[in-house]
Design an enzyme around this catalytic site. Structure first.
Site, short mmCIF file in Angstrom:
data_model
loop_
_atom_site.label_atom_id
_atom_site.label_comp_id
_atom_site.label_asym_id
_atom_site.label_seq_id
_atom_site.Cartn_x
_atom_site.Cartn_y
_atom_site.Cartn_z
N ASP A 31 15.99 54.30 86.23
CA ASP A 31 16.05 54.22 87.69
C ASP A 31 16.67 52.89 88.10
OD1 ASP A 31 14.27 55.75 90.17
OD2 ASP A 31 15.11 53.75 90.55
N ILE A 32 17.51 52.95 89.10
CA ILE A 32 18.22 51.73 89.54
C ILE A 32 17.28 50.72 90.21
CG2 ILE A 32 18.95 52.45 91.87
CD1 ILE A 32 21.82 51.57 91.03
N ASN A 87 8.75 63.99 93.67
CA ASN A 87 8.62 64.04 95.12
C ASN A 87 9.36 65.26 95.63
OD1 ASN A 87 7.24 61.51 95.28
ND2 ASN A 87 9.20 60.46 94.97
N GLY A 93 8.72 61.83 100.35
CA GLY A 93 9.69 60.74 100.19
C GLY A 93 10.84 61.08 99.26
N GLN A 94 11.15 62.38 99.10
CA GLN A 94 12.29 62.73 98.24
C GLN A 94 13.58 62.25 98.89
OE1 GLN A 94 12.75 66.91 97.27
NE2 GLN A 94 14.44 66.50 95.84
N HIS A 100 14.07 66.10 90.17
CA HIS A 100 13.95 65.02 89.17
C HIS A 100 12.49 64.65 88.99
CE1 HIS A 100 14.55 63.13 93.13
NE2 HIS A 100 13.79 62.13 92.72
N HIS A 102 10.20 61.40 87.87
CA HIS A 102 10.11 59.97 87.56
C HIS A 102 9.17 59.87 86.36
CE1 HIS A 102 11.57 58.44 91.59
NE2 HIS A 102 11.22 59.67 91.92
#
Ligand code: 5GP
Length: 114
Positions: A31-32, A87, A93-94, A100, A102
């Site tokens: 994740d960035i 999410n 909060g998607q 995906h 996390h």
């Protein structure tokens, strides 16, 4: 045609990502904006927008994401546990409309989540 999501662009190698695992059906990358020492995004290569868009023909590929996460945990030597979060939709909060998970590890996590 609808604009590609950022994750589809990562699948298509149009933008870079730190990929930690890839096979024919899924991709996992860092994740960035990591929320833990290890924070990966695990995605199907098939374009599915969210949990709410999974249908019967997706069952094998979605199940495969879980065996991939288990393989990733072993590959990274994660022994003390990890959290898997998805999410779905606005209230959750998607941000990216490509299914995906996390995968978070490397610290303790509280419950309930915020
Ligand atoms: P969501 O809020 O949709 O569940 O999570 C989207 C996640 O994707 C966020 O944690 C965000 O940091 C990550 N993300 C968004 N854009 C990029 C990107 O271009 N590259 C990577 N590696 N992660 C991204």
């Amino acid at each position: 045609m609808a604009e590609k999501t950022i994750f589809k662009r990562i699948i298509d190698k149009e933008i870079p990502a730190k990929i930690v695992y890839e096979d024919d059906h899924c991709l996992a990358f860092e994740d960035i904006h990591p929320a833990a020492p290890i924070h990966l995004i695990v995605i199907p290569k098939r374009e599915i927008a969210s949990v709410d868009d999974v249908n019967a023909t997706d069952e094998i590929v979605v199940g495969h994401l879980f065996t991939a996460m288990r393989a990733i945990a072993a590959k990274l030597g994660i022994q003390s546990g990890y959290r898997v979060v998805t999410n779905c939709g606005r209230d959750a909060g998607q941000e990216v409309m490509h299914l995906h998970f996390h995968m978070l590890a490397g610290r303790k996590f509280g419950w309930p989540p915020g």
